[in-house]
Design a protein around this motif. Sequence first.
Motif, PDB file in Angstrom:
ATOM      1  N   PHE A  61       0.828  -1.205   0.000  1.00 37.74           N
ATOM      2  CA  PHE A  61       0.000   0.000   0.000  1.00 37.74           C
ATOM      3  C   PHE A  61       0.866   1.260   0.000  1.00 37.74           C
ATOM      4  O   PHE A  61       0.527   2.261  -0.635  1.00 37.74           O
ATOM      5  N   GLU A  62       1.991   1.213   0.697  1.00 37.83           N
ATOM      6  CA  GLU A  62       2.917   2.344   0.657  1.00 37.83           C
ATOM      7  C   GLU A  62       3.418   2.577  -0.771  1.00 37.83           C
ATOM      8  O   GLU A  62       3.536   3.724  -1.214  1.00 37.83           O
ATOM      9  N   MET A  63       3.716   1.485  -1.488  1.00 37.49           N
ATOM     10  CA  MET A  63       4.149   1.613  -2.889  1.00 37.49           C
ATOM     11  C   MET A  63       3.044   2.238  -3.732  1.00 37.49           C
ATOM     12  O   MET A  63       3.306   3.085  -4.590  1.00 37.49           O
ATOM     13  N   LEU A  64       1.806   1.807  -3.502  1.00 35.40           N
ATOM     14  CA  LEU A  64       0.681   2.393  -4.225  1.00 35.40           C
ATOM     15  C   LEU A  64       0.644   3.905  -3.991  1.00 35.40           C
ATOM     16  O   LEU A  64       0.477   4.682  -4.935  1.00 35.40           O
ATOM     17  N   CYS A  65       0.821   4.310  -2.740  1.00 38.05           N
ATOM     18  CA  CYS A  65       0.785   5.744  -2.415  1.00 38.05           C
ATOM     19  C   CYS A  65       1.949   6.484  -3.071  1.00 38.05           C
ATOM     20  O   CYS A  65       1.774   7.592  -3.607  1.00 38.05           O
ATOM     21  N   LEU A  66       3.146   5.897  -3.045  1.00 33.29           N
ATOM     22  CA  LEU A  66       4.312   6.538  -3.647  1.00 33.29           C
ATOM     23  C   LEU A  66       4.141   6.695  -5.156  1.00 33.29           C
ATOM     24  O   LEU A  66       4.701   7.611  -5.758  1.00 33.29           O
ATOM     25  N   ASN A  67       3.366   5.794  -5.767  1.00 33.53           N
ATOM     26  CA  ASN A  67       3.074   5.898  -7.196  1.00 33.53           C
ATOM     27  C   ASN A  67       1.929   6.856  -7.497  1.00 33.53           C
ATOM     28  O   ASN A  67       1.586   7.057  -8.667  1.00 33.53           O
ATOM     29  N   HIS A  68       1.325   7.438  -6.447  1.00 34.48           N
ATOM     30  CA  HIS A  68       0.188   8.345  -6.636  1.00 34.48           C
ATOM     31  C   HIS A  68       0.369   9.641  -5.847  1.00 34.48           C
ATOM     32  O   HIS A  68      -0.617  10.212  -5.346  1.00 34.48           O
ATOM     33  N   VAL A  69       1.575  10.125  -5.773  1.00 32.12           N
ATOM     34  CA  VAL A  69       1.825  11.396  -5.083  1.00 32.12           C
ATOM     35  C   VAL A  69       1.047  12.549  -5.728  1.00 32.12           C
ATOM     36  O   VAL A  69       0.519  13.410  -5.008  1.00 32.12           O
ATOM     37  N   PRO A  70       0.927  12.630  -7.066  1.00 28.85           N
ATOM     38  CA  PRO A  70       0.107  13.715  -7.633  1.00 28.85           C
ATOM     39  C   PRO A  70      -1.334  13.703  -7.130  1.00 28.85           C
ATOM     40  O   PRO A  70      -1.923  14.758  -6.881  1.00 28.85           O
ATOM     41  N   GLN A  71      -1.909  12.505  -6.965  1.00 28.08           N
ATOM     42  CA  GLN A  71      -3.276  12.413  -6.454  1.00 28.08           C
ATOM     43  C   GLN A  71      -3.338  12.836  -4.973  1.00 28.08           C
ATOM     44  O   GLN A  71      -4.320  13.459  -4.533  1.00 28.08           O
ATOM     45  N   ILE A  72      -2.297  12.504  -4.219  1.00 26.69           N
ATOM     46  CA  ILE A  72      -2.244  12.925  -2.816  1.00 26.69           C
ATOM     47  C   ILE A  72      -2.169  14.445  -2.730  1.00 26.69           C
ATOM     48  O   ILE A  72      -2.877  15.083  -1.947  1.00 26.69           O
ATOM     49  N   LYS A  73      -1.324  15.038  -3.560  1.00 25.23           N
ATOM     50  CA  LYS A  73      -1.209  16.501  -3.567  1.00 25.23           C
ATOM     51  C   LYS A  73      -2.526  17.157  -3.981  1.00 25.23           C
ATOM     52  O   LYS A  73      -2.924  18.172  -3.413  1.00 25.23           O
ATOM     53  N   GLN A  74      -3.203  16.555  -4.962  1.00 27.91           N
ATOM     54  CA  GLN A  74      -4.489  17.106  -5.394  1.00 27.91           C
ATOM     55  C   GLN A  74      -5.496  17.057  -4.244  1.00 27.91           C
ATOM     56  O   GLN A  74      -6.237  18.030  -4.012  1.00 27.91           O
ATOM     57  N   ALA A  75      -5.537  15.950  -3.518  1.00 23.74           N
ATOM     58  CA  ALA A  75      -6.472  15.819  -2.400  1.00 23.74           C
ATOM     59  C   ALA A  75      -6.147  16.814  -1.285  1.00 23.74           C
ATOM     60  O   ALA A  75      -7.049  17.278  -0.569  1.00 23.74           O
ATOM     61  N   LEU A  76      -4.875  17.157  -1.148  1.00 25.04           N
ATOM     62  CA  LEU A  76      -4.467  18.127  -0.136  1.00 25.04           C
ATOM     63  C   LEU A  76      -4.681  19.560  -0.593  1.00 25.04           C
ATOM     64  O   LEU A  76      -4.508  20.498   0.193  1.00 25.04           O
ATOM     65  N   GLY A  77      -5.003  19.724  -1.881  1.00 26.79           N
ATOM     66  CA  GLY A  77      -5.197  21.059  -2.415  1.00 26.79           C
ATOM     67  C   GLY A  77      -3.904  21.811  -2.650  1.00 26.79           C
ATOM     68  O   GLY A  77      -3.887  23.052  -2.628  1.00 26.79           O
ATOM     69  N   ILE A  78      -2.804  21.078  -2.888  1.00 18.66           N
ATOM     70  CA  ILE A  78      -1.503  21.730  -3.058  1.00 18.66           C
ATOM     71  C   ILE A  78      -0.871  21.392  -4.416  1.00 18.66           C
ATOM     72  O   ILE A  78       0.349  21.458  -4.565  1.00 18.66           O
ATOM     73  N   SER A  79      -1.692  21.041  -5.409  1.00 15.69           N
ATOM     74  CA  SER A  79      -1.153  20.676  -6.723  1.00 15.69           C
ATOM     75  C   SER A  79      -0.314  21.800  -7.329  1.00 15.69           C
ATOM     76  O   SER A  79       0.658  21.549  -8.046  1.00 15.69           O
ATOM     77  N   GLY A  80      -0.690  23.050  -7.041  1.00 22.01           N
ATOM     78  CA  GLY A  80       0.018  24.183  -7.619  1.00 22.01           C
ATOM     79  C   GLY A  80       1.188  24.681  -6.796  1.00 22.01           C
ATOM     80  O   GLY A  80       1.857  25.646  -7.186  1.00 22.01           O
ATOM     81  N   ILE A  81       1.469  24.023  -5.671  1.00 21.14           N
ATOM     82  CA  ILE A  81       2.563  24.441  -4.798  1.00 21.14           C
ATOM     83  C   ILE A  81       3.798  23.582  -5.070  1.00 21.14           C
ATOM     84  O   ILE A  81       3.698  22.359  -5.172  1.00 21.14           O
ATOM     85  N   GLN A  82       4.948  24.208  -5.161  1.00 16.55           N
ATOM     86  CA  GLN A  82       6.178  23.454  -5.381  1.00 16.55           C
ATOM     87  C   GLN A  82       6.459  22.586  -4.162  1.00 16.55           C
ATOM     88  O   GLN A  82       6.382  23.040  -3.018  1.00 16.55           O
TER      89      GLN A  82
END
Length: 472
Positions: free
Chosen positions: A353-374
């Motif tokens: 599951f950790e690997m799944l999350c590491l492969n979906h960091v863009p989705q995690i950032k989107q859920a956090l509302g920080i897609s536009g933040i470096q």
Amino acid sequence: MTEPMFGRDEECRLIEKYLSSNHSEFVAVYGRRRVGKTFLLRQALNDSLCFSFTGMANVKNSEQLLNFNITLRRYYLEAKASANWLEAFDQLQDYVESCTQEQKVIFIDELPWLDTPKSNFMPAFEHFWNGWASGRSDIKLFVCGSATSWMLDNIINNHGGLHNRVTHEMYLEPFSLGQCKQYFEAYHFGYSDRELAEFYMIFGGVPYYMSLMEKTLSVSQNVDRLIFSPKGELRNEKENLFRSLFRHSDDYVTILDAISEKRKGLTRAEILEVTKLDNNALFTKRLEELEKCSFIRHYEDYSKRQRNTLYQLVDPLTHFWSNVVEQNKHRDEQFWSHSQNSPLFNNWAGLAFEMLCLNHVPQIKQALGISGIQTDIYSWRTPLGVMPGAQIDLVIDRADRCVNICEMKFSRAEYEIDNAEREKIENRILQFQNHAEPRKSIRLTMVTSYGVKRNTHSSIVQNEITLVDLMR
């Protein structure tokens, strides 16, 4: 009936752009075995193809030339037997010049297979492009192959006649979890989000593996049928996968086996120590190619004091093979179904599951509302010798002076934080603050299957991310 295309909208848009350009294009498509390279190109190029040819595996040069001549004759009745590749490409040139299409689209599939020993294929292929095709404005040459090391060495990073001649390279990635869901929903499998996650945690987002699934069976039943059955279509997949991707595949497997032993990954020096491989440019190339094919990732430790580069396994199938398939000592044909509630399953699932999350960091950032933040992505562990030790597998360091510390938990229901778990998490955060000295606000982010159960301990969580977010 044409099979529908899933998850390749951007690639199709780019291919259409290349087809409509006003100059010749040389497009190299590569990616791991079974990821859908041939399917994508045949679907995207079908109506505009002038010539299409596929190399043959494990045959002599004379048979490759015969295959080429037979194929060309289907398009061009005047084609004659070719004694060598120079003659073969000369005849292809004659044929293409006779085509009436405005854009002459050529597709050569499994290009690496054509480069047999002493065939002189590459000089002839280079001459075809450099001496004729590149000087025109209407040639659209698409090539692909699963032998990634060959594609990188001989086409994309070529230092000879094709140096800087490829106009576009396209690495075809496996599907994301959301794209997998789109596929299974389109074919009415009825899988729950947790089952879809389990599929991804075993097979990753490789389209071919999805195509082998039977919707009358559960994910675990399909795994037994495909991998653990004596007649399973994927029973030898790990060996076949690496042999198809890399020449001299044993070194790649040795590196991956070493890295997979450590959850956090290994430094370059540690990999060399474990594998006993030579520390040279070839070793560097092996690491780069494994990362190019999404088997491993490299990342920096967050600590400013150590700043070591670590290499970590992120390929689900390799992890499943090492931690599950190779543990089936008694050749149980229903091994995965019988393991569903076992310690083996739980140990595998935590890291998978950790690997799944590491492969979906863009989705995690989107859920956090920080897609536009470096952001920078790290892992972190306490310095050597510091006790008690602590480790954080995903640290999102944000330019807005915040740090998300991610705890990733795969569960069958809402994840419940008890007093012991709260103390562990708070200790990790305290150790991180003491030793990493982030000087930023810390936000505990729980990434779970179904969210965090509300109780007296859940108040320590600032952000929650679920499978629903990861599937977006």
